[in-house]
Design an enzyme around this catalytic site. Sequence first.
Site, PDB file in Angstrom:
ATOM      1  N   CYS A 112      41.721 -35.402 -63.658  1.00  0.00           N
ATOM      2  CA  CYS A 112      43.074 -35.687 -63.174  1.00  0.00           C
ATOM      3  C   CYS A 112      44.078 -34.681 -63.722  1.00  0.00           C
ATOM      4  O   CYS A 112      43.747 -33.841 -64.554  1.00  0.00           O
ATOM      5  CB  CYS A 112      43.482 -37.096 -63.616  1.00  0.00           C
ATOM      6  SG  CYS A 112      42.424 -38.399 -62.943  1.00  0.00           S
ATOM      7  N   HIS A 159      48.749 -38.749 -63.596  1.00  0.00           N
ATOM      8  CA  HIS A 159      49.055 -39.868 -64.492  1.00  0.00           C
ATOM      9  C   HIS A 159      49.688 -39.394 -65.791  1.00  0.00           C
ATOM     10  O   HIS A 159      49.949 -38.204 -65.980  1.00  0.00           O
ATOM     11  CB  HIS A 159      47.807 -40.716 -64.736  1.00  0.00           C
ATOM     12  CG  HIS A 159      46.687 -40.028 -65.463  1.00  0.00           C
ATOM     13  ND1 HIS A 159      46.699 -39.753 -66.810  1.00  0.00           N
ATOM     14  CD2 HIS A 159      45.491 -39.565 -65.014  1.00  0.00           C
ATOM     15  CE1 HIS A 159      45.572 -39.171 -67.157  1.00  0.00           C
ATOM     16  NE2 HIS A 159      44.817 -39.042 -66.083  1.00  0.00           N
TER      17      HIS A 159
END
Length: 162
Positions: free
Chosen positions: A140, A128
């Site tokens: 992430c 992301h």
Amino acid sequence: MTTARLEGQHLILMCDRWRCAIGKGGIRTDKQEGDGATPRALMSLRRVLYRADRGRAPVCAVPVEPIGPNDGWCDDPADPAYNRPVTLPYAGRHELMWREDGLYDIVGVLGWNDDPVVRGRGSAIFLHVARPDYAPTEGCIALAPTDLRAALAAGLTAIEVA
């Protein structure tokens, strides 16, 4: 398969090298829910989600679909929908996909603990948008918006975290 390699704080794809943020828990082979770690694994890029109200769909080699205000992701190991998308409102613990901070304006769903799902092994490892200061993530991998679009446009289909 077009695989990028994560080396330290950089994602490398062919001749391109982009600065990125990773999990605050570092890289771990024994990833667990809530440890903040990025898993050491080869993760396929399953699909890409984006906020159509904040920009055009990214060009990429995997399916692309818009997200909306009712989209969430279950991160509760005790819930039957663990590590799966959910529709809000949702009673179980979940993450909002429609974020105000812009981090999920473009979000790639990486294949971590999803085939099959193992309770407690960790959920929602995404590719992301990074914070401007590249602050660590909850596990992430995050890139600057232009770098994320470039990686996707280059045909990214997997990330190897070694």
